[in-house]
Design an enzyme around this catalytic site. Structure first.
Site, short mmCIF file in Angstrom:
data_model
loop_
_atom_site.label_atom_id
_atom_site.label_comp_id
_atom_site.label_asym_id
_atom_site.label_seq_id
_atom_site.Cartn_x
_atom_site.Cartn_y
_atom_site.Cartn_z
N ARG A 232 0.41 -1.25 0.22
CA ARG A 232 0.06 -0.17 0.13
C ARG A 232 1.26 1.34 0.01
O ARG A 232 1.58 1.42 0.73
CB ARG A 232 -0.87 0.04 0.99
CG ARG A 232 -2.08 -1.07 1.31
CD ARG A 232 -3.21 -0.46 0.41
NE ARG A 232 -4.58 -1.02 -0.09
CZ ARG A 232 -4.57 -2.27 -1.33
NH1 ARG A 232 -2.83 -2.78 -1.66
NH2 ARG A 232 -5.79 -2.48 -1.11
N GLU A 261 -2.86 8.59 -5.27
CA GLU A 261 -3.20 7.22 -6.98
C GLU A 261 -4.83 7.67 -7.32
O GLU A 261 -5.73 8.31 -6.35
CB GLU A 261 -3.44 5.32 -6.74
CG GLU A 261 -2.00 5.44 -6.06
CD GLU A 261 -1.92 3.74 -5.85
OE1 GLU A 261 -3.50 2.77 -6.63
OE2 GLU A 261 -1.38 2.71 -5.80
N HIS A 279 0.07 0.33 -9.96
CA HIS A 279 -1.44 -0.42 -8.94
C HIS A 279 -1.46 -1.56 -9.84
O HIS A 279 -2.68 -2.12 -9.54
CB HIS A 279 -1.97 0.35 -8.30
CG HIS A 279 -1.82 -0.76 -6.99
ND1 HIS A 279 -2.92 0.46 -5.81
CD2 HIS A 279 -2.88 -1.56 -6.90
CE1 HIS A 279 -2.86 -0.02 -5.18
NE2 HIS A 279 -2.31 -1.33 -5.17
#
Length: 528
Positions: A232, A261, A279
């Protein structure tokens, strides 16, 4: 009857809809479009999302019928779990759907950073052939530090062990013995930073882990360290990481996640010793299919009122197979308890005795509360809001465990205190290979009766003719008796008739029985 409505707010695997089956009305919307989401969510029973849909208090307030939010993935950064719990909405995810994909990407980033794959590839595309510039290092016989030895961390440790690496790990919630069984040596974070040639982060993002790897920690690392974060964003301080990479304080980094993000403009992207991906940890066909199927199954369970093992805001954890058969029995005991009490109890003890106490039986407390309040409130009672309903009504709940059960292999009892100080109790067990449900005690009277859809309990002064009286009144009312048990505390004392019948007993029929028997208590419960 209309079908429950399931709203799919983001693109999911086609296998998701297949796993839902024909029992639901499927709708779709663009969950990233706020206005469209708030309009579409109003009358749906379930919401399926990935990471782009923000399910906050506003969205939950707009969803008047919502029972479950399902996140097709692991993280829940976009779901307000607290608000969902307060609204009685179950939140589920797919905690194991992408763990292999995430572990494999972490290893890929580590290899890519160690061998300068990204800048070497970019050089070739620019017409450059610079082999000496991109000389890398091997993983073999190096030390890798795994920060977080959860599901993904364990998979990464297993894979890197196969590369011939020495694996150490930092995780304050893992026992050293468990780690040793996997060939991993547990150390504190400072030791990991000092010894590791490679480091891979696999922690959840919490207030305690945000910024865990910052300038102070990176200053303790080897200058040859290759750091990977595919967990994360924000766990590794990006500004501190940039300075460490820019100044040569550490050697390289592989990043799949970022504090904000989507992230397309970061100083880290300017560095040749950084390999970065947007990601992609869960972005494999296999992971998406697993996630979709998992949450579809959870939605089916949730909308049928069943306990969902992957619910994140329901206490109880993983349910052992030995415990699972007791869940529906305990719910029924809760409903019988409420019928016997005729009011909300001030105190309820959920007593569990026997062999199943070797397992985590917290779920049985939830099942009991769900049953207790099912016939008390108008709204649907779930494993999520049952504890809240108890708290709102001032009902104290306690789970009592005892490995000894003299008369039954396992015994579940609900015992409560009412406002006037009187006690109510009901007990049940499972018998035989087929684990058939039986009621074995009511308010201290020993019985043995199947908890069918329609039950009745009559308490009266023991005297001849009462069983015939009950049969006569029910016969005149067209109610067929399927099973009957009579128990008494002493000859001529208090007695109980417990009945299972084929149809519900009308209120006026119950009143007639009460008068005919001069009963001190007449109670009926319909479990269908």
């Amino acid at each position: 009857m209309s079908k429950p409505v399931v709203l799919i707010a983001e693109e999911l695997s086609p296998a998701t809809v297949e796993a839902l089956g024909p029992d639901f009305e499927i709708r779709s919307c663009n969950g990233a479009d706020r206005a469209e989401l708030l309009s579409a969510i109003v009358d749906v029973d379930a919401l399926l999302v990935r990471s782009a849909t923000k399910v906050d208090a506003e969205a939950l307030a707009a969803a008047t019928r919502l029972k479950v939010v399902a996140r097709a993935g692991v993280g829940l950064d976009n779901v307000d779990v607290r608000s969902a719990t307060q609204s009685g909405v179950m939140v589920v995810n797919a905690p194991t759907s992408n763990i292999v994909s995430a572990a494999e990407l972490a290893v890929a980033l580590m290899l890519a950073a160690a061998r300068h794959v990204s800048p070497a590839h970019a050089g070739l595309r620019n017409g450059e052939w610079k082999r000496s510039k991109y000389t890398g290092i091997e993983l073999y016989e190096k030390t890798v530090g795994i920060v977080g030895l959860g599901r993904i961390g364990v998979l990464v440790a297993q894979r890197l062990s196969a590369f011939g690496m020495n694996v150490i790990a930092y995780d304050p919630y893992v026992q050293a013995g468990r780690a040793a069984q996997m060939g991993v040596r547990l150390v504190d974070l400072d030791t990991l930073l000092a010894e590791a040639d490679f480091m891979s982060v696999h922690l959840p993002k919490t207030p305690e882990t945000v910024g865990l790897i910052g300038a102070e920690q990176l200053a303790k690392a080897k200058s040859s360290l290759v750091l990977v974060n595919a967990a994360r964003g924000g766990i590794v301080d990006e500004a501190a990481l940039y300075d460490a990479l820019k100044t040569g304080r550490i050697a390289a980094a592989g990043l799949d996640v970022f504090a904000q993000e989507p992230c397309t403009d970061s100083p880290l992207f300017e560095l040749e010793n950084v390999v970065a991906t947007p990601h992609l940890g869960a972005s494999t066909d296999e992971a998406q299919e697993k996630a979709g199927i998992a949450v579809a199954k959870s939605v089916r369970l949730a909308l049928s009122g069943e306990l969902v093992p992957d619910a994140v805001n329901v206490q109880g954890g993983v349910i052992a197979e030995d415990v699972r058969p007791g869940i529906p029995l305990t719910e029924k005991l809760g409903r019988v308890f409420t019928a016997l009490a005729g009011e909300v109890a001030q105190q309820i003890d959920v007593e569990v005795r026997g062999e199943i106490t070797e397992f985590d039986v917290k779920v049985l407390e939830l099942a009991a509360l769900k049953g207790v309040f099912t016939d008390v409130v108008e709204n649907q009672v779930s494993y999520v809001n049952a504890p809240l309903l108890a708290a709102e009504r001032g009902t104290a709940v306690r789970l009592v465990l005892d490995s000894e059960s003299p008369d039954h292999r396992n015994l579940i009892t609900l015992r409560g205190t009412l406002a006037d100080g009187s006690q109510v109790s009901v007990s049940g067990t499972l018998v035989g290979i087929n684990q058939k449900e039986r009621l074995v005690e009511v308010n201290g009277f020993e019985i043995d009766i199947e908890p069918t859809d329609h039950l009745a309990f009559f308490t009266y002064a023991d005297r001849p003719g009462m069983v015939g009286t009950v049969g006569q009144v029910l016969g005149d009312a067209g109610v067929n008796i399927a099973g009957m048990q009579v128990a008494r505390d002493a000859k001529g004392g208090q007695a109980l008739v417990a009945l299972s019948v084929d149809s519900a007993i009308a209120t006026e029929t119950l009143a007639e029985i009460e008068t005919a028997m001069d009963a001190s208590s007449v109670r009926a419960v319909d479990l269908d």
